[in-house]
Design an enzyme around this catalytic site. Sequence first.
Site, short mmCIF file in Angstrom:
data_model
loop_
_atom_site.label_atom_id
_atom_site.label_comp_id
_atom_site.label_asym_id
_atom_site.label_seq_id
_atom_site.Cartn_x
_atom_site.Cartn_y
_atom_site.Cartn_z
CG MET A 311 35.01 33.62 52.96
SD MET A 311 34.28 31.98 52.43
CE MET A 311 32.43 32.62 52.26
CB ALA A 313 31.70 40.54 49.10
CG HIS A 315 28.56 43.33 54.17
ND1 HIS A 315 28.49 43.33 56.03
CD2 HIS A 315 28.44 42.17 53.97
CE1 HIS A 315 28.33 41.80 56.17
NE2 HIS A 315 28.34 41.31 55.06
CG HIS A 318 32.79 41.78 56.11
ND1 HIS A 318 31.96 41.70 54.97
CD2 HIS A 318 32.78 40.16 56.27
CE1 HIS A 318 31.33 40.62 54.61
NE2 HIS A 318 32.09 39.78 55.43
CE LYS A 431 23.80 37.13 58.01
NZ LYS A 431 24.09 36.29 57.54
CG ASP A 432 27.96 33.69 59.49
OD1 ASP A 432 27.23 33.17 58.74
OD2 ASP A 432 28.50 34.76 59.37
P1 PAJ Z 1 32.27 36.02 55.50
O1 PAJ Z 1 30.90 35.52 55.16
O2 PAJ Z 1 32.95 36.85 54.80
O3 PAJ Z 1 32.33 36.68 57.00
C1 PAJ Z 1 33.33 37.06 57.76
C2 PAJ Z 1 32.81 37.55 59.16
O4 PAJ Z 1 32.00 38.55 59.08
C3 PAJ Z 1 32.17 36.41 59.88
O5 PAJ Z 1 32.83 36.21 61.24
C4 PAJ Z 1 30.88 36.70 59.97
O6 PAJ Z 1 29.98 36.29 60.88
C5 PAJ Z 1 30.82 38.27 60.03
N1 PAJ Z 1 29.60 38.75 59.34
C6 PAJ Z 1 29.03 38.78 58.37
N2 PAJ Z 1 28.01 39.31 58.34
C7 PAJ Z 1 27.83 40.09 59.16
C8 PAJ Z 1 27.07 40.84 59.90
N3 PAJ Z 1 25.92 41.55 58.93
N4 PAJ Z 1 27.26 41.75 61.09
C9 PAJ Z 1 28.25 41.12 61.61
N5 PAJ Z 1 29.27 40.36 61.08
C10 PAJ Z 1 28.98 39.86 60.23
O7 PAJ Z 1 32.15 33.69 57.83
C11 PAJ Z 1 32.95 33.42 56.74
O8 PAJ Z 1 33.29 34.62 55.87
C12 PAJ Z 1 33.89 32.31 56.48
O9 PAJ Z 1 33.16 31.45 56.95
C13 PAJ Z 1 35.30 32.44 57.25
C14 PAJ Z 1 35.04 32.35 58.93
C15 PAJ Z 1 36.07 33.56 56.84
C16 PAJ Z 1 36.04 31.13 56.97
O10 PAJ Z 1 36.35 31.10 55.55
#
Ligand code: PAJ
Length: 569
Positions: A311, A313, A315, A318, A431-432
């Site tokens: 989504m 933004a 860091h 991602h 993370k999720d």
């Molecule tokens: P978003 O919050 O943008 O996260 C995108 C991906 O990055 C996700 O798979 C999330 O688990 C991963 N991510 C976020 N922070 C992280 C971190 N600190 N370390 C490793 N991976 C990390 O998750 C989503 O978007 C949405 O729910 C999506 C799957 C895109 C559906 O809309």
Amino acid sequence: MRELEWTSSSDTPARTRLAIVGRGRLGTALAGALSQAGYDVSGPMGRGADGRGADAVLLCVPDAEIAPAASHVAPGPLLGHCSGATGLGELTPHEGFSLHPLMTVTAEGAEFAGAGAAIAGTTPRALAFAAELAEALGMQAVEVAEPDRGAYHAAASIASNFLVTLEAAAGRVAAAAGVQREQLVPLVRATVDNWARLGPERALTGPVARGDEVTIVRQRAAVEDVAPDLTPLFDELVSATRAFAAARDPSGTDTRATGARDGYAGDGSAGDRPRPGGPAGMNVIGTVAELRAELLEPRRAGRRIGLVPTMGAFHEGHLSLMRRARRDCDVVVVSLFVNPAQFNDAGDLDAYPRDPDHDAALAAGVGVDYLFAPSVDEVYPSGFATEVSVAGVTEPLEGAHRGRAHFDGVTTIVTKLFNMVGPDVAYFGQKDAQQAAVIRRLVRDLDIPVAIEVCPTVREADGLAMSSRNMHLSPADRVRATALHRALRAAQDAVSAGERDPGAARERALAELTAVSIEPEYVELVSADTLAPVDRIAGDVLAVLAAVVGGTRLIDNQPIQPNGGTGRP
Ligand code: PAJ
């Protein structure tokens, strides 16, 4: 000429007889400097010297040789060593002192005058002698208590030795660009001088301090190219510098926060999406038809297509997924779509950070081929009426607190993205963790032909899991938020120490949170597969938690390993 009360019994003041043991650089340098300062110095002598006839013996030998060298010294003289790390116990049964110059000694010698010196003594007399030696050398003495030696010595290593390691690394990378080490010297001097004059807060400059993520990504790519072994060091330093910059100047550290909201239209209009075309080397695509057309050829050629759904933004969390996809796949597609269907609160959706052009630059920097950034209308055209809903694993934890609609929104968009892109592999973050478990269940239940890879959580230097929400934390809450990671580690530590009762491990985690007045929404030990609570810790278990810290909702988790190990996610 130095006189000590404890040696002077005659009318003519006696010069203190000082035996220096150890013929290395330090022994040689100290023998010269102390003899110049008026001491009656013998040595430097070999390590078996007994110091007979001396008023004091100073051991200038490596730490491991202090005790053996001390055992050769005859009873009588004061006995000292020059170590920062080793305690005075090694000098027993002598009346002991230590003098550790906070100064490097090279083959060319050392400039003691003006430097600091850590001193200690087993008796007031021994301590006074150490102070006197320091003064004779023109050093600023400070007494370091025995329990503080470790921290003192670590500080000295960081300030001195590790700085050299950093400069050696800088020299290697510079050499790859045809720049000589000598040309870095004025920069290094000015930096150290600024740090000394202005303090660390004001001395810090550069891309991390400015929040210039594009430059950081470019630099990282260059390091990976010319000195790949230095990449982990580079990453750690970026992370530590980020944490330092954030603590230093909370108002101006994340330029994305303001830039993002300024440009936000919130309805999927063009302002939410990167400019078409995009940075060199990467294609920004807004429609499903275009994307399919682009991927037709690579798919026919049997090339491996990787998808990273996001989504925006961006860091490091991602970017780590994108790098992994780049490493494993021939074609890397990143989707950037702030999915309204998964937000249960319009305010939360509005506040979601957006900076599409910046994101595009970051994605291009890690070698993404296609940034797929569709509009809301492209994804949910009028009349859209289908929902994909996974049962069971969606119900506890996030499902219970954010409502089922959240995961229904996630599974619907992810199914659509899988159908739009047709990836061979899709990458998600640990993370999720619940989201990843839900997606695994989705592809299994619906036979979607895609492999799901879950990548480790990327954290800030102080342990806070990276999240686009972190930018909403006030400086004080940013510090409090580190308790989330501590809580998870506490659960892991309890299990590593043999705890098998999830309730007890949970209490340990809870204690870390309540210590900083954080009331979690949940803290649980659950099955990594089903997300259901476990009644005994065995197999794949996850410690999971969610908490609102100063108005910002944060989640984190940690895979728990019953048989030790860090379980680092
Ligand atoms: P978003 O919050 O943008 O996260 C995108 C991906 O990055 C996700 O798979 C999330 O688990 C991963 N991510 C976020 N922070 C992280 C971190 N600190 N370390 C490793 N991976 C990390 O998750 C989503 O978007 C949405 O729910 C999506 C799957 C895109 C559906 O809309």
